[in-house]
Write a protein that holds these residues in place. Structure first.
Motif, PDB file in Angstrom:
ATOM      1  N   ASN A 180       0.810  -1.225   0.000  1.00 46.97           N
ATOM      2  CA  ASN A 180       0.000   0.000   0.000  1.00 46.97           C
ATOM      3  C   ASN A 180       0.840   1.270   0.000  1.00 46.97           C
ATOM      4  OD1 ASN A 180      -2.510  -1.243  -0.144  1.00 46.97           O
ATOM      5  ND2 ASN A 180      -2.563  -1.548   2.068  1.00 46.97           N
ATOM      6  N   ARG A 181       2.007   1.200  -0.642  1.00 44.75           N
ATOM      7  CA  ARG A 181       2.895   2.366  -0.733  1.00 44.75           C
ATOM      8  C   ARG A 181       3.522   2.421  -2.120  1.00 44.75           C
ATOM      9  NH1 ARG A 181       7.203   1.674   3.613  1.00 44.75           N
ATOM     10  NH2 ARG A 181       7.955   3.589   2.677  1.00 44.75           N
TER      11      ARG A 181
ATOM     12  N   ASP B 109       7.764   9.146  -0.678  1.00 45.27           N
ATOM     13  CA  ASP B 109       6.966   8.017  -0.201  1.00 45.27           C
ATOM     14  C   ASP B 109       5.494   8.411  -0.295  1.00 45.27           C
ATOM     15  OD1 ASP B 109       6.161   5.666   0.904  1.00 45.27           O
ATOM     16  OD2 ASP B 109       6.913   6.081   2.919  1.00 45.27           O
TER      17      ASP B 109
ATOM     18  N   LYS C 253       1.605   7.045   0.114  1.00 42.57           N
ATOM     19  CA  LYS C 253       0.716   5.992   0.603  1.00 42.57           C
ATOM     20  C   LYS C 253      -0.502   5.928  -0.325  1.00 42.57           C
ATOM     21  CE  LYS C 253       2.116   6.359   5.415  1.00 42.57           C
ATOM     22  NZ  LYS C 253       3.318   7.105   5.177  1.00 42.57           N
TER      23      LYS C 253
ATOM     24  N   ASP D 111      -3.299   8.367  -0.019  1.00 42.31           N
ATOM     25  CA  ASP D 111      -2.959   9.740  -0.395  1.00 42.31           C
ATOM     26  C   ASP D 111      -3.097  10.001  -1.889  1.00 42.31           C
ATOM     27  OD1 ASP D 111      -2.410  10.271   2.237  1.00 42.31           O
ATOM     28  OD2 ASP D 111      -0.238   9.992   2.035  1.00 42.31           O
TER      29      ASP D 111
END
Length: 145
Positions: A72-73, A86, A88, A91
């Motif tokens: 999930n990144r 980074d 997520k 986001d």
């Protein structure tokens, strides 16, 4: 984990083009300083080749990024500037895939919008694992604009 890197074929082709452009610039500059024939033509052509070379060099340096997707990144690493972003999955505001049909096949590009107008672009001609990235986005990110 999906790792998308620049395709070496594309980087090699752009590097050879840059060597030819900067080589022709230095040959023009040397010729400009040594001879008087076609002086105005060389005077116009030398800065033009330099500008073209610098624009392509900037595009090449900006396009080099390593994208790691999983857990999930989305982690984007720019080796030239040593910057790491980074992202997520929650986001991500949206993503869109554009397909352009060309004579040599399809040019596909995915644009990922995250945190207030920042966009990550990946294309099938410049990055490896493009299909896996799109499949991951279809699976994990529900919003698609």
């Amino acid at each position: 984990m999906i790792v998308s890197k620049p395709i070496t074929k594309t980087l090699t082709a752009l590097s050879i083009f840059l060597i030819l452009i900067f080589g022709s610039f230095f040959m023009l500059l040397s010729s400009l300083l040594s001879g008087e024939s076609y002086f105005i033509f060389k005077l116009i052509l030398a800065p033009l080749t330099l500008v073209i070379g610098l624009l392509v060099l900037g595009k090449l340096l900006a396009a080099i990024k390593i994208v790691k997707i999983g857990d999930n990144r989305i982690v984007v690493f720019y080796p030239i500037t040593r910057m790491k972003v980074d992202i997520k999955v929650p986001d991500i505001l949206g993503w869109r895939e554009e397909v352009i049909k060309t004579k040599n096949g399809e040019f596909r590009e995915v644009k990922i919008l995250y945190t207030k107008k920042k966009i990550l672009k990946l294309s099938n001609r410049e990055n490896t694992e493009y299909d896996a990235v799109v499949k991951y986005l279809k699976k994990k990110v529900k919003v698609s604009r």
